[in-house]
Design a protein around this motif. Sequence first.
Motif, short mmCIF file in Angstrom:
data_model
loop_
_atom_site.label_atom_id
_atom_site.label_comp_id
_atom_site.label_asym_id
_atom_site.label_seq_id
_atom_site.Cartn_x
_atom_site.Cartn_y
_atom_site.Cartn_z
N LYS A 110 -2.37 -47.52 -14.81
CA LYS A 110 -3.54 -48.22 -15.33
C LYS A 110 -3.65 -49.57 -14.62
CE LYS A 110 -4.28 -48.25 -19.79
NZ LYS A 110 -4.25 -48.64 -21.24
N GLN A 125 -11.14 -46.44 -12.48
CA GLN A 125 -10.64 -46.17 -13.82
C GLN A 125 -10.01 -47.42 -14.44
OE1 GLN A 125 -11.05 -43.35 -15.37
NE2 GLN A 125 -11.80 -42.09 -13.71
N ARG A 126 -10.43 -48.60 -13.99
CA ARG A 126 -9.81 -49.85 -14.44
C ARG A 126 -9.79 -49.94 -15.97
NH1 ARG A 126 -14.63 -50.28 -12.31
NH2 ARG A 126 -16.32 -51.48 -13.26
N ASN A 127 -8.67 -50.43 -16.45
CA ASN A 127 -8.42 -50.56 -17.89
C ASN A 127 -8.37 -49.22 -18.61
OD1 ASN A 127 -8.33 -53.46 -17.81
ND2 ASN A 127 -10.57 -53.46 -17.70
N GLN A 128 -8.28 -48.15 -17.83
CA GLN A 128 -8.09 -46.80 -18.36
C GLN A 128 -6.96 -46.14 -17.57
OE1 GLN A 128 -11.82 -44.49 -18.94
NE2 GLN A 128 -12.85 -46.28 -18.08
N VAL A 129 -6.45 -45.06 -18.11
CA VAL A 129 -5.36 -44.37 -17.44
C VAL A 129 -5.90 -43.51 -16.30
CG1 VAL A 129 -3.46 -42.72 -17.67
CG2 VAL A 129 -3.96 -44.32 -19.53
N MET A 189 -5.02 -53.02 -14.97
CA MET A 189 -5.47 -53.86 -16.08
C MET A 189 -5.99 -55.17 -15.52
SD MET A 189 -2.45 -53.07 -18.85
CE MET A 189 -3.31 -53.99 -20.12
#
Length: 224
Positions: free
Chosen positions: A221, A167-171, A223
């Motif tokens: 998250k 889920q990188r760069n997402q919650v 990031m």
Amino acid sequence: MPTILLVEDELSLAFIVQDNLESRGFRVVHAADGYAGLALFRQAKPDLVVADVMMPRLDGFALAEQLRREHGTVPIIFLTARGQTADVVRGFEIGGSDYVRKPFSIEELVVRIQARLQSSNQPLMAPALLRIGQYEFDYPHQRLSRPGHTQELTHREAEVLYHLYTQRNQVLERRTVLQALWGDDTYFNGRSLDVYITRLRRYLMADEQVHIVNVRGIGYKLML
């Protein structure tokens, strides 16, 4: 029919558990100590392992460590009379999926087995190496590397990091990862997750472009 490996040295308890699980549609193979359990695991290739912690010759924790080296994803449920937090944390760190404290009801054990089997039917699939900034994440072998340094991860650390990566760069919702890795989102499990997040932040701190941030009230998250 799912196959359960039961590793329990109390023969009377083992008989009761085996009889009740078989009456509920499971195939159960039993070993009376850790070494016998390891040999039977290789032979029977079970879908799930239920192991007592305190056993002669090879205890449940040592058995789980060996199983994790040979099979990274098979669910392992510990049976234990121990209630100390340190023991519970150690069990999760070496790759345990759940704890059932003695004395327990068969109904509780069955529910926990079913939950772990359901989770394992949706295995995490990953390439051999995943790029996280300056790092290479070897998910199958639980290693996080950057030039000049390799960090060996525990089974649970690797699982949490992989969920963050997917889920990188997402919650990544806190409840989602707790349900996937612990089977429920209780307060104690939530605190354990916080510990793993803190460790992963420390492992990743050499790359200033990589951050694990809290999303208040929701989750985390990663990031990049």
